[in-house]
Design a protein around this motif. Structure first.
Motif, PDB file in Angstrom:
ATOM      1  N   ASP A   1       0.804  -1.217   0.000  1.00 52.78           N
ATOM      2  CA  ASP A   1       0.000   0.000   0.000  1.00 52.78           C
ATOM      3  C   ASP A   1       0.843   1.276   0.000  1.00 52.78           C
ATOM      4  N   ALA A   2       2.152   1.107  -0.145  1.00 52.38           N
ATOM      5  CA  ALA A   2       3.003   2.287  -0.082  1.00 52.38           C
ATOM      6  C   ALA A   2       2.880   3.119  -1.361  1.00 52.38           C
ATOM      7  N   LYS A   3       2.596   2.463  -2.464  1.00 50.81           N
ATOM      8  CA  LYS A   3       2.533   3.180  -3.740  1.00 50.81           C
ATOM      9  C   LYS A   3       1.089   3.414  -4.145  1.00 50.81           C
ATOM     10  N   GLU A   4       0.839   4.618  -4.555  1.00 45.03           N
ATOM     11  CA  GLU A   4      -0.506   4.999  -4.992  1.00 45.03           C
ATOM     12  C   GLU A   4      -1.054   4.038  -6.057  1.00 45.03           C
ATOM     13  N   GLU A   5      -0.198   3.688  -7.022  1.00 39.12           N
ATOM     14  CA  GLU A   5      -0.690   2.854  -8.131  1.00 39.12           C
ATOM     15  C   GLU A   5      -1.084   1.453  -7.644  1.00 39.12           C
ATOM     16  N   VAL A   6      -0.384   0.975  -6.601  1.00 42.47           N
ATOM     17  CA  VAL A   6      -0.721  -0.364  -6.077  1.00 42.47           C
ATOM     18  C   VAL A   6      -2.057  -0.311  -5.332  1.00 42.47           C
ATOM     19  N   ILE A   7      -2.250   0.767  -4.578  1.00 45.87           N
ATOM     20  CA  ILE A   7      -3.543   0.935  -3.880  1.00 45.87           C
ATOM     21  C   ILE A   7      -4.665   0.965  -4.900  1.00 45.87           C
ATOM     22  N   ARG A   8      -4.485   1.753  -5.961  1.00 45.24           N
ATOM     23  CA  ARG A   8      -5.539   1.871  -6.989  1.00 45.24           C
ATOM     24  C   ARG A   8      -5.790   0.512  -7.645  1.00 45.24           C
ATOM     25  N   ARG A   9      -4.724  -0.236  -7.863  1.00 41.35           N
ATOM     26  CA  ARG A   9      -4.864  -1.557  -8.494  1.00 41.35           C
ATOM     27  C   ARG A   9      -5.655  -2.491  -7.562  1.00 41.35           C
ATOM     28  N   ARG A  10      -5.353  -2.424  -6.251  1.00 44.17           N
ATOM     29  CA  ARG A  10      -6.084  -3.249  -5.285  1.00 44.17           C
ATOM     30  C   ARG A  10      -7.582  -2.931  -5.342  1.00 44.17           C
ATOM     31  N   TRP A  11      -7.893  -1.673  -5.532  1.00 41.83           N
ATOM     32  CA  TRP A  11      -9.301  -1.266  -5.640  1.00 41.83           C
ATOM     33  C   TRP A  11      -9.958  -1.787  -6.906  1.00 41.83           C
ATOM     34  N   GLU A  12      -9.208  -1.698  -8.008  1.00 41.30           N
ATOM     35  CA  GLU A  12      -9.750  -2.215  -9.276  1.00 41.30           C
ATOM     36  C   GLU A  12     -10.058  -3.703  -9.167  1.00 41.30           C
ATOM     37  N   VAL A  13      -9.094  -4.439  -8.559  1.00 39.83           N
ATOM     38  CA  VAL A  13      -9.284  -5.883  -8.405  1.00 39.83           C
ATOM     39  C   VAL A  13     -10.510  -6.140  -7.530  1.00 39.83           C
ATOM     40  N   TYR A  14     -10.667  -5.338  -6.485  1.00 44.29           N
ATOM     41  CA  TYR A  14     -11.837  -5.501  -5.608  1.00 44.29           C
ATOM     42  C   TYR A  14     -13.129  -5.319  -6.405  1.00 44.29           C
ATOM     43  N   GLU A  15     -13.186  -4.224  -7.154  1.00 44.88           N
ATOM     44  CA  GLU A  15     -14.440  -3.929  -7.858  1.00 44.88           C
ATOM     45  C   GLU A  15     -14.752  -4.979  -8.930  1.00 44.88           C
ATOM     46  N   LYS A  16     -13.720  -5.419  -9.616  1.00 39.54           N
ATOM     47  CA  LYS A  16     -13.935  -6.350 -10.722  1.00 39.54           C
ATOM     48  C   LYS A  16     -14.128  -7.797 -10.250  1.00 39.54           C
ATOM     49  N   GLU A  17     -13.290  -8.231  -9.297  1.00 37.42           N
ATOM     50  CA  GLU A  17     -13.310  -9.662  -8.944  1.00 37.42           C
ATOM     51  C   GLU A  17     -13.983  -9.982  -7.609  1.00 37.42           C
ATOM     52  N   THR A  18     -13.792  -9.086  -6.621  1.00 40.61           N
ATOM     53  CA  THR A  18     -14.281  -9.443  -5.283  1.00 40.61           C
ATOM     54  C   THR A  18     -15.740  -9.041  -5.077  1.00 40.61           C
ATOM     55  N   ALA A  19     -16.109  -7.845  -5.507  1.00 40.86           N
ATOM     56  CA  ALA A  19     -17.490  -7.402  -5.294  1.00 40.86           C
ATOM     57  C   ALA A  19     -18.525  -8.432  -5.797  1.00 40.86           C
ATOM     58  N   PRO A  20     -18.302  -9.090  -6.959  1.00 46.10           N
ATOM     59  CA  PRO A  20     -19.293 -10.081  -7.423  1.00 46.10           C
ATOM     60  C   PRO A  20     -19.489 -11.282  -6.490  1.00 46.10           C
ATOM     61  N   VAL A  21     -18.584 -11.472  -5.543  1.00 48.38           N
ATOM     62  CA  VAL A  21     -18.728 -12.605  -4.601  1.00 48.38           C
ATOM     63  C   VAL A  21     -20.041 -12.491  -3.817  1.00 48.38           C
ATOM     64  N   LEU A  22     -20.460 -11.256  -3.534  1.00 41.02           N
ATOM     65  CA  LEU A  22     -21.689 -11.051  -2.747  1.00 41.02           C
ATOM     66  C   LEU A  22     -22.880 -11.739  -3.405  1.00 41.02           C
ATOM     67  N   ALA A  23     -22.937 -11.660  -4.732  1.00 39.37           N
ATOM     68  CA  ALA A  23     -24.079 -12.235  -5.463  1.00 39.37           C
ATOM     69  C   ALA A  23     -24.046 -13.763  -5.462  1.00 39.37           C
ATOM     70  N   PHE A  24     -22.899 -14.343  -5.109  1.00 39.03           N
ATOM     71  CA  PHE A  24     -22.788 -15.802  -5.049  1.00 39.03           C
ATOM     72  C   PHE A  24     -23.603 -16.363  -3.875  1.00 39.03           C
ATOM     73  N   TYR A  25     -23.729 -15.540  -2.813  1.00 36.72           N
ATOM     74  CA  TYR A  25     -24.427 -16.003  -1.614  1.00 36.72           C
ATOM     75  C   TYR A  25     -25.870 -15.507  -1.609  1.00 36.72           C
ATOM     76  N   ASP A  26     -26.704 -16.173  -0.819  1.00 35.31           N
ATOM     77  CA  ASP A  26     -28.099 -15.794  -0.659  1.00 35.31           C
ATOM     78  C   ASP A  26     -28.171 -14.366  -0.083  1.00 35.31           C
ATOM     79  N   SER A  27     -28.921 -13.505  -0.746  1.00 34.51           N
ATOM     80  CA  SER A  27     -28.948 -12.096  -0.294  1.00 34.51           C
ATOM     81  C   SER A  27     -29.496 -11.964   1.131  1.00 34.51           C
ATOM     82  N   LYS A  28     -30.228 -12.984   1.597  1.00 34.69           N
ATOM     83  CA  LYS A  28     -30.797 -12.923   2.958  1.00 34.69           C
ATOM     84  C   LYS A  28     -29.707 -12.928   4.040  1.00 34.69           C
ATOM     85  N   ILE A  29     -28.545 -13.466   3.717  1.00 35.56           N
ATOM     86  CA  ILE A  29     -27.499 -13.523   4.752  1.00 35.56           C
ATOM     87  C   ILE A  29     -26.521 -12.346   4.653  1.00 35.56           C
TER      88      ILE A  29
END
Ligand code: ADP
Length: 209
Positions: A143-171
């Motif tokens: 997290d020391a470099k701005e570009e790495v932080i931004r990349r971590r965010w991109e990966v989150y939005e593209k790959e991690t955020a969709p994980v929520l839809a994998f689970y039942d929305s009730k939980i």
């Protein structure tokens, strides 16, 4: 009876406070916290796996799924053998895993997800600011470099955020991540305490009604 680990997921973008909250929860009897990032960081950087981790994390990328799940499951198993984590007594609180839908599918045979605490912060720049501060304090290369932080965010939005839809929305339970650590904790407890009480007998506590 299910032999899978009874689990709560702490979910949210980098900087949302999953690690901070997970650590506090892990201090409470009946909860066991494990951060995937922390397990990776304890690896010897001269080992093969340590080098793989270094290579990916320094770019803000995810370590490949097969390596990650294997390392995670072996680590969990070791913790149960050592009785550090007791699956019949403790609710497992995971943070940093699963990071994409493939990992969620691979984890399915190991964990039963009872609830997901989604830490949400509408102010992206505030979270990026948190990461910068932490990098300085903890000497974190990723997290020391701005570009790495931004990349971590991109990966989150593209790959991690969709994980929520994998689970039942009730939980899925949304918690505002913007308050003080104590107030965020209060809201998380409102979600997780009933789950813990309904799935585990609490020998030191009141008899559940
Ligand atoms: P922290 O939340 O403590 O900052 P992270 O969870 O972001 O730590 O992990 C740091 C790095 O470790 C990530 O950028 C990634 O390279 C690697 N990592 C952690 N968890 C996973 C995972 N589930 N899958 C793949 N890579 C991971």
């Amino acid at each position: 009876m299910s032999t899978r680990y009874q689990t709560i997921l702490l979910f949210g973008a980098p900087g949302a406070g999953k690690g901070t909250q997970g650590k506090i929860l892990g201090q409470i009897p009946g909860f066991y916290h494990l951060s995937c990032g922390e397990v990776f960081r304890t690896l010897d950087i001269n080992s093969k796996l340590g080098r793989v981790f270094q290579e990916y994390s320094s770019r803000g990328e995810l370590v490949p799924d097969d390596v990650t799940i294997q390392m995670w499951s072996e680590n969990m198993h070791a913790r149960t053998v050592l009785s550090e984590y007791k699956p019949l007594v403790d609710l497992l609180v995971l943070d940093g895993i699963p990071r994409n839908v493939t990992q969620a599918k691979l984890l399915d045979k190991y964990i039963r997800v009872l609830e997901i605490v989604h830490l949400v912060c509408p102010d992206k720049e505030a979270m990026i600011q948190r990461l910068r501060r932490r990098a300085l304090k903890e000497n974190r290369v990723d997290d020391a470099k701005e570009e790495v932080i931004r990349r971590r965010w991109e990966v989150y939005e593209k790959e991690t955020a969709p994980v929520l839809a994998f689970y039942d929305s009730k939980i899925v339970r949304t918690v505002n991540a913007m308050g003080s650590p104590a107030s965020v904790l209060q809201h998380i407890l409102e979600v997780v305490v009933p789950v813990q009480e309904s799935h585990f007998r609490n020998p030191l506590g009141a008899v559940p009604v």
